[in-house]
Scaffold this motif. Sequence first.
Motif, PDB file in Angstrom:
ATOM      1  N   LEU A  88       0.826  -1.197   0.000  1.00  0.00           N
ATOM      2  CA  LEU A  88       0.000   0.000   0.000  1.00  0.00           C
ATOM      3  C   LEU A  88       0.863   1.250   0.000  1.00  0.00           C
ATOM      4  CD1 LEU A  88      -2.834   1.266   0.238  1.00  0.00           C
ATOM      5  CD2 LEU A  88      -2.585   1.102   2.719  1.00  0.00           C
ATOM      6  N   ALA A  89       0.518   2.168  -0.870  1.00  0.00           N
ATOM      7  CA  ALA A  89       1.170   3.468  -0.921  1.00  0.00           C
ATOM      8  C   ALA A  89       0.100   4.521  -1.179  1.00  0.00           C
ATOM      9  CB  ALA A  89       2.241   3.504  -2.006  1.00  0.00           C
ATOM     10  N   VAL A  90       0.439   5.766  -0.909  1.00  0.00           N
ATOM     11  CA  VAL A  90      -0.473   6.870  -1.194  1.00  0.00           C
ATOM     12  C   VAL A  90       0.262   7.890  -2.056  1.00  0.00           C
ATOM     13  CG1 VAL A  90      -1.883   6.577   0.877  1.00  0.00           C
ATOM     14  CG2 VAL A  90       0.112   8.079   0.961  1.00  0.00           C
ATOM     15  N   LEU A 105       6.868  -2.010   9.112  1.00  0.00           N
ATOM     16  CA  LEU A 105       6.904  -2.830   7.892  1.00  0.00           C
ATOM     17  C   LEU A 105       5.849  -2.335   6.903  1.00  0.00           C
ATOM     18  CD1 LEU A 105       7.255  -6.361   9.485  1.00  0.00           C
ATOM     19  CD2 LEU A 105       9.043  -4.951   8.452  1.00  0.00           C
ATOM     20  N   PRO A 106       6.093  -2.505   5.598  1.00  0.00           N
ATOM     21  CA  PRO A 106       5.103  -2.078   4.597  1.00  0.00           C
ATOM     22  C   PRO A 106       3.782  -2.845   4.744  1.00  0.00           C
ATOM     23  CG  PRO A 106       7.227  -2.429   3.570  1.00  0.00           C
ATOM     24  CD  PRO A 106       7.337  -2.954   4.976  1.00  0.00           C
ATOM     25  N   VAL A 107       2.696  -2.133   4.539  1.00  0.00           N
ATOM     26  CA  VAL A 107       1.355  -2.707   4.623  1.00  0.00           C
ATOM     27  C   VAL A 107       1.015  -3.349   3.271  1.00  0.00           C
ATOM     28  CG1 VAL A 107      -1.092  -2.128   4.928  1.00  0.00           C
ATOM     29  CG2 VAL A 107       0.652  -0.968   6.308  1.00  0.00           C
ATOM     30  N   ALA A 108       0.471  -4.563   3.317  1.00  0.00           N
ATOM     31  CA  ALA A 108       0.058  -5.244   2.091  1.00  0.00           C
ATOM     32  C   ALA A 108      -1.120  -4.510   1.480  1.00  0.00           C
ATOM     33  CB  ALA A 108      -0.307  -6.698   2.387  1.00  0.00           C
ATOM     34  N   TYR A 109      -1.160  -4.484   0.146  1.00  0.00           N
ATOM     35  CA  TYR A 109      -2.253  -3.796  -0.547  1.00  0.00           C
ATOM     36  C   TYR A 109      -3.520  -4.624  -0.488  1.00  0.00           C
ATOM     37  CZ  TYR A 109      -4.816  -1.272  -4.131  1.00  0.00           C
ATOM     38  OH  TYR A 109      -5.763  -0.548  -4.810  1.00  0.00           O
TER      39      TYR A 109
END
Length: 109
Positions: A88-90, A105-109
């Motif tokens: 997930l990114a914005v 940690l990066p959030v899964a999309y």
Amino acid sequence: MPIIRYRYHYGNTYLKRGGLAERTSALIQDRVRFTYDEGVHILPFRGFTKASRDHSNLPHVALDGVTAITYDPMAMSGWIELPKRPHLAVIYKSCVYLVLDDKGLPVAY
């Protein structure tokens, strides 16, 4: 400050807040590939944001190619390998920000 390893075609790029990590060269510079509205787009990477922040008014995109993250400032050790899936990114002011959970940690999309 986190640094991500970003896979683009056959090579890796190392990105941090503000763009490329030191001593990193890449043909794509600080650009990342993401999926939005059923299309693939490329914009500059500018950093990270926390999942706990309110992002409801920003476009949510699927960032492809993030393979690992480290908090080592020299990016020499401590790499955490990530699953092969979009994260997930914005988008804010025509730049991409990766969303991190409360563990960093990066959030899964």
